[in-house]
Design an enzyme around this catalytic site. Structure first.
Site, PDB file in Angstrom:
ATOM      1  N   LYS A  14       0.822  -1.214   0.000  1.00  0.00           N
ATOM      2  CA  LYS A  14       0.000   0.000   0.000  1.00  0.00           C
ATOM      3  C   LYS A  14       0.862   1.273   0.000  1.00  0.00           C
ATOM      4  O   LYS A  14       2.070   1.225   0.294  1.00  0.00           O
ATOM      5  CB  LYS A  14      -0.927  -0.035   1.222  1.00  0.00           C
ATOM      6  CG  LYS A  14      -1.965  -1.162   1.169  1.00  0.00           C
ATOM      7  CD  LYS A  14      -2.952  -1.053   2.327  1.00  0.00           C
ATOM      8  CE  LYS A  14      -3.991  -2.160   2.286  1.00  0.00           C
ATOM      9  NZ  LYS A  14      -4.991  -2.022   3.363  1.00  0.00           N
ATOM     10  N   TYR A  54     -12.368  -1.438  -3.414  1.00  0.00           N
ATOM     11  CA  TYR A  54     -12.910  -1.565  -2.054  1.00  0.00           C
ATOM     12  C   TYR A  54     -14.444  -1.471  -2.026  1.00  0.00           C
ATOM     13  O   TYR A  54     -15.019  -1.125  -0.993  1.00  0.00           O
ATOM     14  CB  TYR A  54     -12.292  -0.508  -1.140  1.00  0.00           C
ATOM     15  CG  TYR A  54     -10.921  -0.911  -0.595  1.00  0.00           C
ATOM     16  CD1 TYR A  54     -10.735  -2.127   0.063  1.00  0.00           C
ATOM     17  CD2 TYR A  54      -9.818  -0.071  -0.710  1.00  0.00           C
ATOM     18  CE1 TYR A  54      -9.498  -2.497   0.568  1.00  0.00           C
ATOM     19  CE2 TYR A  54      -8.572  -0.442  -0.195  1.00  0.00           C
ATOM     20  CZ  TYR A  54      -8.426  -1.655   0.431  1.00  0.00           C
ATOM     21  OH  TYR A  54      -7.203  -2.038   0.951  1.00  0.00           O
ATOM     22  N   ASN A 117      -2.038   0.348   6.834  1.00  0.00           N
ATOM     23  CA  ASN A 117      -1.612  -0.980   7.292  1.00  0.00           C
ATOM     24  C   ASN A 117      -0.784  -1.768   6.274  1.00  0.00           C
ATOM     25  O   ASN A 117      -0.748  -2.992   6.293  1.00  0.00           O
ATOM     26  CB  ASN A 117      -2.795  -1.787   7.836  1.00  0.00           C
ATOM     27  CG  ASN A 117      -3.870  -2.031   6.816  1.00  0.00           C
ATOM     28  OD1 ASN A 117      -3.714  -1.675   5.647  1.00  0.00           O
ATOM     29  ND2 ASN A 117      -4.956  -2.651   7.234  1.00  0.00           N
ATOM     30  N   HIS A 120      -2.099  -5.365   1.406  1.00  0.00           N
ATOM     31  CA  HIS A 120      -3.387  -6.016   1.150  1.00  0.00           C
ATOM     32  C   HIS A 120      -3.121  -7.434   0.673  1.00  0.00           C
ATOM     33  O   HIS A 120      -2.164  -7.676  -0.067  1.00  0.00           O
ATOM     34  CB  HIS A 120      -4.163  -5.268   0.058  1.00  0.00           C
ATOM     35  CG  HIS A 120      -5.238  -6.099  -0.583  1.00  0.00           C
ATOM     36  ND1 HIS A 120      -6.459  -6.293   0.003  1.00  0.00           N
ATOM     37  CD2 HIS A 120      -5.249  -6.830  -1.737  1.00  0.00           C
ATOM     38  CE1 HIS A 120      -7.190  -7.095  -0.765  1.00  0.00           C
ATOM     39  NE2 HIS A 120      -6.472  -7.428  -1.832  1.00  0.00           N
ATOM     40  N   GLU A 131      -9.218 -10.070  -8.488  1.00  0.00           N
ATOM     41  CA  GLU A 131      -8.242  -8.985  -8.337  1.00  0.00           C
ATOM     42  C   GLU A 131      -7.071  -9.170  -9.309  1.00  0.00           C
ATOM     43  O   GLU A 131      -6.579  -8.208  -9.900  1.00  0.00           O
ATOM     44  CB  GLU A 131      -7.762  -8.914  -6.884  1.00  0.00           C
ATOM     45  CG  GLU A 131      -8.865  -8.457  -5.933  1.00  0.00           C
ATOM     46  CD  GLU A 131      -8.486  -8.468  -4.460  1.00  0.00           C
ATOM     47  OE1 GLU A 131      -9.229  -7.860  -3.662  1.00  0.00           O
ATOM     48  OE2 GLU A 131      -7.469  -9.097  -4.078  1.00  0.00           O
TER      49      GLU A 131
HETATM   50  P1  GTP Z   1      -7.241  -5.277   3.041  1.00  0.00           P
HETATM   51  O1  GTP Z   1      -6.158  -6.224   2.722  1.00  0.00           O
HETATM   52  O2  GTP Z   1      -6.860  -3.830   2.853  1.00  0.00           O
HETATM   53  O3  GTP Z   1      -8.515  -5.642   2.322  1.00  0.00           O
HETATM   54  O4  GTP Z   1      -7.446  -5.426   4.617  1.00  0.00           O
HETATM   55  P2  GTP Z   1      -8.204  -6.572   5.412  1.00  0.00           P
HETATM   56  O5  GTP Z   1      -8.699  -7.622   4.478  1.00  0.00           O
HETATM   57  O6  GTP Z   1      -7.319  -6.989   6.538  1.00  0.00           O
HETATM   58  O7  GTP Z   1      -9.424  -5.778   6.036  1.00  0.00           O
HETATM   59  P3  GTP Z   1     -10.829  -5.435   5.384  1.00  0.00           P
HETATM   60  O8  GTP Z   1     -10.958  -5.958   3.988  1.00  0.00           O
HETATM   61  O9  GTP Z   1     -11.874  -5.805   6.369  1.00  0.00           O
HETATM   62  O10 GTP Z   1     -10.781  -3.842   5.339  1.00  0.00           O
HETATM   63  C1  GTP Z   1     -10.161  -3.149   4.258  1.00  0.00           C
HETATM   64  C2  GTP Z   1      -9.387  -1.989   4.831  1.00  0.00           C
HETATM   65  O11 GTP Z   1     -10.321  -1.098   5.431  1.00  0.00           O
HETATM   66  C3  GTP Z   1      -8.411  -2.363   5.951  1.00  0.00           C
HETATM   67  O12 GTP Z   1      -7.132  -2.675   5.455  1.00  0.00           O
HETATM   68  C4  GTP Z   1      -8.392  -1.112   6.803  1.00  0.00           C
HETATM   69  O13 GTP Z   1      -7.445  -0.160   6.330  1.00  0.00           O
HETATM   70  C5  GTP Z   1      -9.785  -0.540   6.600  1.00  0.00           C
HETATM   71  N1  GTP Z   1     -10.642  -0.882   7.738  1.00  0.00           N
HETATM   72  C6  GTP Z   1     -11.263  -2.060   7.996  1.00  0.00           C
HETATM   73  N2  GTP Z   1     -11.970  -1.987   9.149  1.00  0.00           N
HETATM   74  C7  GTP Z   1     -11.782  -0.730   9.609  1.00  0.00           C
HETATM   75  C8  GTP Z   1     -12.256  -0.030  10.762  1.00  0.00           C
HETATM   76  O14 GTP Z   1     -12.991  -0.559  11.590  1.00  0.00           O
HETATM   77  N3  GTP Z   1     -11.849   1.263  10.900  1.00  0.00           N
HETATM   78  C9  GTP Z   1     -11.035   1.893   9.988  1.00  0.00           C
HETATM   79  N4  GTP Z   1     -10.686   3.173  10.207  1.00  0.00           N
HETATM   80  N5  GTP Z   1     -10.580   1.266   8.902  1.00  0.00           N
HETATM   81  C10 GTP Z   1     -10.942  -0.035   8.710  1.00  0.00           C
HETATM   82 MG    MG Z   2      -9.839  -7.200   2.756  1.00  0.00          MG
END
Ligand code: GTP
Ligand code: MG
Length: 149
Positions: A14, A54, A117, A120, A131
């Protein structure tokens, strides 16, 4: 890779980690964990591509800032091959919130917050296929293993 295949996943370094010059260290961790990098490139997502990427989170309060962040500067996108690639990469990445990530995981080491973070990884074989085909159309030609199986 338009058809769903096991043993592949899609990953993205990222913008926060690219800006912090962590590409090499993160690729090294990924390779040391047994993944082979079968396709890789650097690009910057447009706002529309970010919203598509997303889309599953479009109802969440953080959606707008998440899309703005992922399109804010270049990312590295790649296709990774390994047995149990999807699950094993998620394990190597660590929890979404780095505060909760296990020691030694990529997010524990390189992520600075739940918003920034570092990496991905696809969450299923189906997501990995869609993807991959989005970012690497015609990827069948590139995948080392695909030509021998
Ligand atoms: P990705 O690999 O980025 O898809 O992350 P993930 O699979 O571990 O998490 P998810 O798909 O649930 O969420 C996508 C992204 O949204 C995350 O990487 C976070 O940056 C953001 N995100 C998810 N949950 C939260 C939340 O509760 N608060 C905030 N601020 N950001 C969130
Ligand atoms: Mg995810």
């Amino acid at each position: 890779m338009n058809k769903i295949q096991e043993n592949y996943t899609f990953s993205m370094i990222k913008p926060d980690a690219v800006q912090a010059n962590h590409i090499g260290a993160m690729l090294s961790m990924i390779e040391k964990a047994g993944f082979s990098i079968d396709a890789i490139t650097m690009l910057q997502l447009t706002p529309i591509v970010a919203e598509h990427f997303y889309a599953v989170h479009s109802d969440r309060p953080f959606y707008k800032s998440l899309c703005a962040f992922i399109a804010s500067s270049p990312v590295v996108v790649m296709v990774l091959q390994k047995e149990n690639a999807v699950a094993d990469l998620r394990k190597l990445m660590g929890a979404t919130n780095p505060v909760e990530a296990a020691e030694g995981t990529i997010r524990k080491i390189f992520a600075t917050s739940i918003d920034y973070n570092a990496i991905h990884g696809s969450d299923s074989d189906e997501t990995a296929a869609s993807e991959t085909s989005f970012f690497f159309p015609g990827c069948d030609l590139l995948l080392k293993k695909a030509s021998t199986t």
